[in-house]
Design a protein around this motif. Structure first.
Motif, PDB file in Angstrom:
ATOM      1  N   ILE A 411      37.155  42.892 -23.853  1.00  0.00           N
ATOM      2  CA  ILE A 411      37.501  42.028 -24.977  1.00  0.00           C
ATOM      3  C   ILE A 411      37.617  40.582 -24.506  1.00  0.00           C
ATOM      4  CG2 ILE A 411      39.357  41.452 -26.600  1.00  0.00           C
ATOM      5  CD1 ILE A 411      39.774  44.475 -26.971  1.00  0.00           C
ATOM      6  N   LEU A 412      38.237  40.357 -23.357  1.00  0.00           N
ATOM      7  CA  LEU A 412      38.343  39.001 -22.820  1.00  0.00           C
ATOM      8  C   LEU A 412      36.969  38.430 -22.495  1.00  0.00           C
ATOM      9  CD1 LEU A 412      41.435  39.204 -20.421  1.00  0.00           C
ATOM     10  CD2 LEU A 412      41.221  37.783 -22.465  1.00  0.00           C
ATOM     11  N   SER A 413      36.111  39.240 -21.882  1.00  0.00           N
ATOM     12  CA  SER A 413      34.794  38.750 -21.482  1.00  0.00           C
ATOM     13  C   SER A 413      33.953  38.373 -22.700  1.00  0.00           C
ATOM     14  CB  SER A 413      34.065  39.814 -20.654  1.00  0.00           C
ATOM     15  OG  SER A 413      32.825  39.330 -20.193  1.00  0.00           O
ATOM     16  N   THR A 414      33.956  39.235 -23.717  1.00  0.00           N
ATOM     17  CA  THR A 414      33.191  38.938 -24.925  1.00  0.00           C
ATOM     18  C   THR A 414      33.777  37.736 -25.663  1.00  0.00           C
ATOM     19  OG1 THR A 414      32.619  41.271 -25.146  1.00  0.00           O
ATOM     20  CG2 THR A 414      32.301  39.906 -27.073  1.00  0.00           C
ATOM     21  N   ALA A 415      35.108  37.675 -25.723  1.00  0.00           N
ATOM     22  CA  ALA A 415      35.744  36.550 -26.410  1.00  0.00           C
ATOM     23  C   ALA A 415      35.534  35.237 -25.660  1.00  0.00           C
ATOM     24  CB  ALA A 415      37.229  36.820 -26.592  1.00  0.00           C
ATOM     25  N   ALA A 416      35.401  35.299 -24.336  1.00  0.00           N
ATOM     26  CA  ALA A 416      35.085  34.085 -23.573  1.00  0.00           C
ATOM     27  C   ALA A 416      33.724  33.553 -23.985  1.00  0.00           C
ATOM     28  CB  ALA A 416      35.115  34.379 -22.073  1.00  0.00           C
ATOM     29  N   HIS A 417      32.802  34.455 -24.289  1.00  0.00           N
ATOM     30  CA  HIS A 417      31.458  34.071 -24.734  1.00  0.00           C
ATOM     31  C   HIS A 417      31.488  33.570 -26.174  1.00  0.00           C
ATOM     32  CE1 HIS A 417      26.956  34.658 -24.698  1.00  0.00           C
ATOM     33  NE2 HIS A 417      27.184  34.584 -25.998  1.00  0.00           N
ATOM     34  N   GLU A 418      32.146  34.298 -27.045  1.00  0.00           N
ATOM     35  CA  GLU A 418      32.085  34.002 -28.477  1.00  0.00           C
ATOM     36  C   GLU A 418      33.092  32.947 -28.919  1.00  0.00           C
ATOM     37  OE1 GLU A 418      29.760  35.153 -30.214  1.00  0.00           O
ATOM     38  OE2 GLU A 418      29.038  36.914 -29.155  1.00  0.00           O
ATOM     39  N   ALA A 419      34.258  32.905 -28.277  1.00  0.00           N
ATOM     40  CA  ALA A 419      35.349  32.086 -28.808  1.00  0.00           C
ATOM     41  C   ALA A 419      35.729  30.920 -27.891  1.00  0.00           C
ATOM     42  CB  ALA A 419      36.565  32.978 -29.085  1.00  0.00           C
ATOM     43  N   MET A 420      36.361  31.222 -26.754  1.00  0.00           N
ATOM     44  CA  MET A 420      36.900  30.183 -25.891  1.00  0.00           C
ATOM     45  C   MET A 420      36.630  30.518 -24.432  1.00  0.00           C
ATOM     46  SD  MET A 420      38.572  27.375 -25.394  1.00  0.00           S
ATOM     47  CE  MET A 420      39.322  26.950 -26.978  1.00  0.00           C
TER      48      MET A 420
END
Length: 596
Positions: A411-420
């Motif tokens: 979740i952190l890795s994907t959110a780093a790409h998509e969000a912040m």
């Protein structure tokens, strides 16, 4: 500092300086005039594009597609090209680099629009695309409803529903007219359309109708009108799907554009200094590095007695309603990490991110997470992060599913790409660029290259501590990006068939076959897009290397990232020379100040 230098030069040669500044201003204003005319004319002629861009005043409208309408738009694009070329013919040695680059950017955008209609002709190949566009546009309107909770007036909400209803009412006639343009339908596009359109009633009869019933009143005349329009639209979309199903097997696979057209697309539309052979080579290098990284991690895991997956330290995400809140907490964790690591300036005006489940009609081509940033021309700063929750977190963890984020690390890795610090941040900054031409840019190599770069950066800078699982996830997604680049070039050139590409994708990525089929279909529908991760990260890191060579001890990631994001979502062939030229100017200013 730039203004000070300009005034100093004017003291030396006031008449010459006035002429130079006038020429630069005139060039810039003329370029912006062409860009504005192109954007707002397209918004008027293609109202659904206006909705996606956040240009107000067109949400209740649809065009009536026809060969004459299509031909007229081609003439519009050619007119803008002629105007642009007239401006560039007036350029001279005094023309600013930024103006020259703006002209290149506009030329690439207009070339892309013309090629879309005259070379690729996707509107003639994709029978279901008009219906998909309707659903997507209405979903965008639904997402951005001006409710009182958002500070809007009731009259604004009433008008928004009137626009949705009017667009639904026009849907049957629009779909009938659009069908006449599809003169060479593609089998693969039909397969994807059938899957997407199957999910349309889930949204139109479900979430959209529930909101209309609540906000308009179940017994109101407005809701009755909405219901009639919705039923007619659902029926028309159903007829499109039925036609696709009935004719699908007779349609050829004609999605390939050919090698020559692919190379021209890279060079003339995307402003990339690469051809298909370069893309294939870069993809294979990336794919090989992902496999090597996974092998190294497996060796470390065996020696340490640590298992991959959620058991390695990432921690399983909660299931059910708690999952959305868990995503919000991880995004907040990323915000704190980026700030603590001093990676860049986080603007005080940056908006919020709403986490939502991916609608059914979007899932066939978006099995993983995705981000809809604030629309380019709207005032809202809110972004929408769409996730597809796993049916079973435990099952997803057991197979290390590539598209289902089942634990904290993923979740952190994907959110780093998509969000912040990925898409939400970068595109929120880009939409506020003061130069209209830079504001309207959307270079995929920059957008996806930045987000891909950020995934590995989070690992290297310690977001996950010593978790091997996080490093494994990044390595496997590197394999995916490499495989995508290879498939893109092979499919678009016609060298590989769809089944060949799917087999290759399954073997190289760890995707399940259904997800691989969806992923390869998306690549075929959007040639030249998925290479953006590979070529973008390569170009970004090459520019970072040049930056560090020039800056030495004065350089920092914070300074580099702030500079990089200040140029808009622009191709690196534009950003690189401008950023390095600005570095040289800054160095000259420092030297001048030291000698003052």
């Amino acid at each position: 500092m730039r203004d000070i230098r300009a005034w100093s030069a004017c003291w030396i040669a006031p008449l010459l300086c006035a002429r130079v500044l006038h020429a630069q201003t005139s060039s810039h204003d003329a370029l912006v005039s062409v860009a504005r005319d192109a954007v707002y004319t397209q918004a008027r002629l293609y109202p659904m594009q206006a909705t996606l861009l956040g240009i107000a005043g067109f949400d209740g409208q649809l065009e009536t597609p026809s060969e004459a309408y299509r031909a007229a738009y081609v003439q519009n694009v050619r007119k803008w090209q002629e105007q642009l070329h007239a401006i560039t013919r007036s350029f001279n040695d005094a023309t600013a680099l930024a103006d020259r680059d703006d002209a290149r950017l506009l030329d690439a955008q207009l070339t892309q629009q013309l090629n879309a209609l005259l070379v690729y002709q996707l509107d003639r190949k994709d029978y279901g695309a008009p219906a998909e566009s309707i659903v997507n546009a209405i979903f965008t309107q639904f997402t951005h409803l001006p409710t009182p909770e958002k500070g809007a007036k009731q009259s604004d909400l009433d008008q928004a529903w009137a626009d949705i209803t009017a667009r639904l009412e026009k849907t049957p006639a629009y779909l009938d007219a659009a069908a006449s343009l599809v003169t060479m339908p593609c089998h693969l596009f039909g397969v994807v359309s059938a899957k997407e359109l199957a999910g349309a009633p889930d949204f139109l009869d479900g979430a959209l109708s529930d909101a209309a019933r609540k906000q308009l009143g179940a017994g109101s005349a407005a809701f009755a009108r909405f219901s009639r329009a919705r039923d007619a639209a659902v029926s028309a979309i159903g007829r499109v799907r039925a036609y696709v199903d009935a004719h699908l097997q007779s349609w050829p696979e004609n999605y390939a554009m050919g090698r020559a057209a692919y190379d021209r697309m890279l060079r003339e539309e995307q402003l990339l200094p690469f051809d298909a052979a370069d893309i294939d080579r870069m993809g294979r290098d990336e794919l090989a590095h992902g496999w090597a990284e996974e092998a190294w991690l497996a060796s470390v895991a065996r020696r340490s007695g640590v298992a991959f997956g959620a058991a390695s330290g990432g921690g399983m995400a909660p299931s059910g309603p708690a999952l959305i809140d868990y995503y919000r907490e991880r995004i907040a964790e990323l915000n704190s990490f980026v700030a603590d690591a001093d990676l860049l300036t986080i603007p005080g005006w940056l908006g919020a991110i709403k986490v939502m489940e991916t609608p059914q009609f979007m899932q066939p081509v978006s099995p993983g997470a995705s981000m809809n940033p604030p629309r380019m021309f709207e005032s809202s700063t809110t972004g929408y992060y769409y996730i597809t929750p796993p049916k079973s977190l435990a099952a997803a963890a057991a197979r290390l599913d590539m598209n289902e984020d089942f634990d904290r690390d993923r979740i952190l890795s994907t959110a780093a790409h998509e969000a912040m610090p990925g898409h939400f941040l970068q595109l929120s900054i880009a939409k506020r660029h003061p130069n209209f031409i830079r504001q309207i840019q959307g270079a995929n190599a920059f957008i996806e290259g930045w987000a891909f770069y950020g995934e590995e950066m989070m690992v290297r800078l310690g977001l996950y501590g010593t978790d091997l699982d996080a490093r494994l996830d990044v390595a496997r997604w590197e394999r995916v990006r490499g495989a995508r680049a290879i498939v893109d070039a092979k499919l678009a050139s016609g060298e590989w068939s769809y089944p060949q590409a799917v087999d290759f994708f399954v073997a190289q990525t760890g995707f399940t076959r259904p997800d691989a089929e969806a992923g390869v279909a998306m690549i075929a529908e959007q040639p030249g897009y998925v290479i953006a991760y590979t070529v973008g990260r390569y170009q970004l890191e090459s520019l970072l290397a040049e930056y560090m060579l020039r800056m030495g001890a004065r350089g920092s990631l914070h300074d580099f990232h702030d500079r990089l994001l200040s140029y808009g979502s622009t191709p690196f062939v534009i950003i690189g020379p401008e950023l390095l030229a600005d570095l040289d100017k800054s160095a000259a200013q420092v030297r001048a100040a030291a000698n003052y």
